[in-house]
Scaffold this active site. Structure first.
Site, PDB file in Angstrom:
ATOM      1  N   TYR A 142     -13.764 -46.813 -19.654  1.00  0.00           N
ATOM      2  CA  TYR A 142     -13.373 -45.907 -20.767  1.00  0.00           C
ATOM      3  C   TYR A 142     -14.514 -45.241 -21.238  1.00  0.00           C
ATOM      4  O   TYR A 142     -15.625 -46.180 -21.555  1.00  0.00           O
ATOM      5  CB  TYR A 142     -12.426 -46.508 -21.757  1.00  0.00           C
ATOM      6  N   ASP A 237     -23.290 -45.986 -19.999  1.00  0.00           N
ATOM      7  CA  ASP A 237     -22.450 -45.969 -21.088  1.00  0.00           C
ATOM      8  C   ASP A 237     -22.662 -47.307 -21.805  1.00  0.00           C
ATOM      9  O   ASP A 237     -21.941 -48.225 -21.457  1.00  0.00           O
ATOM     10  CB  ASP A 237     -20.977 -45.542 -20.761  1.00  0.00           C
ATOM     11  N   LYS A 265     -21.581 -47.522 -32.054  1.00  0.00           N
ATOM     12  CA  LYS A 265     -21.315 -48.880 -32.445  1.00  0.00           C
ATOM     13  C   LYS A 265     -22.367 -49.495 -33.237  1.00  0.00           C
ATOM     14  O   LYS A 265     -22.669 -49.284 -34.367  1.00  0.00           O
ATOM     15  CB  LYS A 265     -20.550 -49.483 -31.302  1.00  0.00           C
TER      16      LYS A 265
END
Length: 425
Positions: A142, A237, A265
């Site tokens: 994702y 990613d 994050k």
């Protein structure tokens, strides 16, 4: 009626599904979501003041535990001077330098406000730099909710994907090739057939959004080799893994160097931050230097940057990652032992402060293998642990996270609860 139920019913009247991100709704596990009132260290408290040991950690950023005093102090200090400027500030330079100093693959970096924005911008940059349109991604990885990434595999190995969300026209994903994770020969075949049209590969180098799935030996190396050979860019990613699995992310663990890295994050310490960066010649294609447009009113927000800078500083303390890995190992090994003693098909894996739990024999290597887990047993386990005061991700397809505040005592409490729950499954 419980306070959580009351809040959920109220939320559903003005917020779609009662939540602002789908997994929070507990749809995949059933029941009423917990509305969190506060958090400290390894703990969260819901609206009824019930305390839980937290293994979600805001989906990764809370690597120092919730509300670390130095991070909170930095945020408070920055907020006094203003919440947003819409103009450059020195803190943006500081965090860009800090990221570049830690990740050798990054010479220049652009700050954004989320992981989705980072990956969307990285793909646009790859297309602009190469002059090509097609991208390769992997089933189960994702990369945010940008239109071209909300796609599932087609019916054949090299067919283009189909949208997985309403509102995404097929035309938006016609240039997205979806392949199986850990299947290098499929990637090789894609390049043999369409290599001149492929702008980039984007991959979670250690997947965390189909649960934790590690790359097989040689998989990432093959991606690097094929991108170099065919003039495509390799995007890692590391929104989830960046500074979470080690001081240099997955690229530091594997020695595989991407052309572009996306981050979020941890670099925000819990505040909304994202970033994408890479070689200077690639990044100089971004406006205002180059033709690839990207902009954001809150990019480099001074309060978020302050939280991120302190977080990165504290992660640099000697032995931080060794201790984090030690605690994660204790958790996963203990859970596996209790499941085995109860006769439950179960396995677990981890890297750094990130882990995966699977109700199946053997650690999965792909989305299909993760999908073979016993989802019903996971649901029972999730609710059983919740009743015991332990909060895991409310989905069998999400990784979990350990923080530096998950002490031996906290881990032991978790394992004692798990022993009781496994015995009931």
């Amino acid at each position: 009626m419980s306070r959580n139920t009351e809040l959920f019913d109220r939320a559903c009247k003005t917020i779609p599904g009662g939540v602002n991100s789908p997994v929070r709704a507990f749809r995949s596990v059933g029941g009423v979501p917990r509305f969190i009132k506060r958090a400290q260290g390894p703990y969260i408290w819901d609206a009824e003041n019930t305390q839980y040991i937290d293994y979600v950690g805001s989906w990764g950023p809370a690597i120092l535990g919730h509300a670390h005093p130095e991070v909170i102090e930095a945020v408070q200090r920055a907020a006094v001077d203003g919440l947003s400027f819409g103009a450059p500030s020195e803190g943006e330079i500081d965090i860009a330098e800090a990221i570049a100093a830690r990740l050798p693959s990054i010479e220049k970096v652009r700050l954004v406000s989320s992981g989705t924005e980072a990956t969307m911008s990285a793909i646009r940059l790859a297309r602009g730099y190469t002059g090509r349109s097609k991208i390769i991604k992997f089933e189960g990885c994702y990369h945010g909710h940008a239109d071209s990434l909300l796609v599932k595999a087609g019916s054949g190995m090299l067919t283009f994907g189909n949208p997985t969300s309403a509102g995404v026209p097929k035309e938006f994903v016609q240039h997205t090739i979806v392949l199986d994770f850990n299947q290098p020969e499929a990637v090789r075949a894609a390049f043999e057939q369409q290599g001149n049209d492929i702008a980039c590969i984007i991959v979670e180098p250690i997947a965390g959004n189909m649960n934790l799935v590690k790359p097989d030996a040689g998989f990432l190396e093959t991606l690097r080799e094929l991108c170099t050979q065919h003039g495509a860019l390799l995007i890692f990613d590391e929104v989830m893994t960046g500074f979470r699995v080690g001081p240099q992310g997955v690229q530091g663990l594997t020695g595989v160097t991407p052309d572009i890295t996306t981050l979020a994050k941890v670099i925000g310490g819990g505040m909304p931050v994202g970033a994408f960066g890479g070689r200077a010649d690639i990044m100089d294609c971004v406006a205002p230097l180059g033709p690839v447009y990207q902009a954001g009113t809150l990019s480099g927000n001074p309060v978020a940057v302050a939280a991120g800078l302190v977080t990165l500083k504290l992660l640099s303390e000697p032995g931080f990652y060794d201790k984090l890995e030690q605690q994660t190992r204790k958790l996963t090994q203990g859970l596996s032992e209790h499941a085995q003693a109860a006769g439950i098909p179960f396995s677990a894996d981890f890297v750094g402060g990130m882990f995966g739990l699977y109700f199946r024999d053997g650690i999965p290597r792909s989305f299909d293998e993760v999908s073979s887990c016993n989802i019903d047993q996971f649901k029972q386990f999730f609710h059983g642990m919740l009743e015991q005061g332990v909060y895991f991700a409310p989905s069998a397809f999400e990784a979990g996270f350990v923080s530096s505040t998950h002490t031996d005592e906290v881990i032991e409490q978790t394992l004692a609860a798990a022993k009781k729950v496994f015995a009931t499954l």
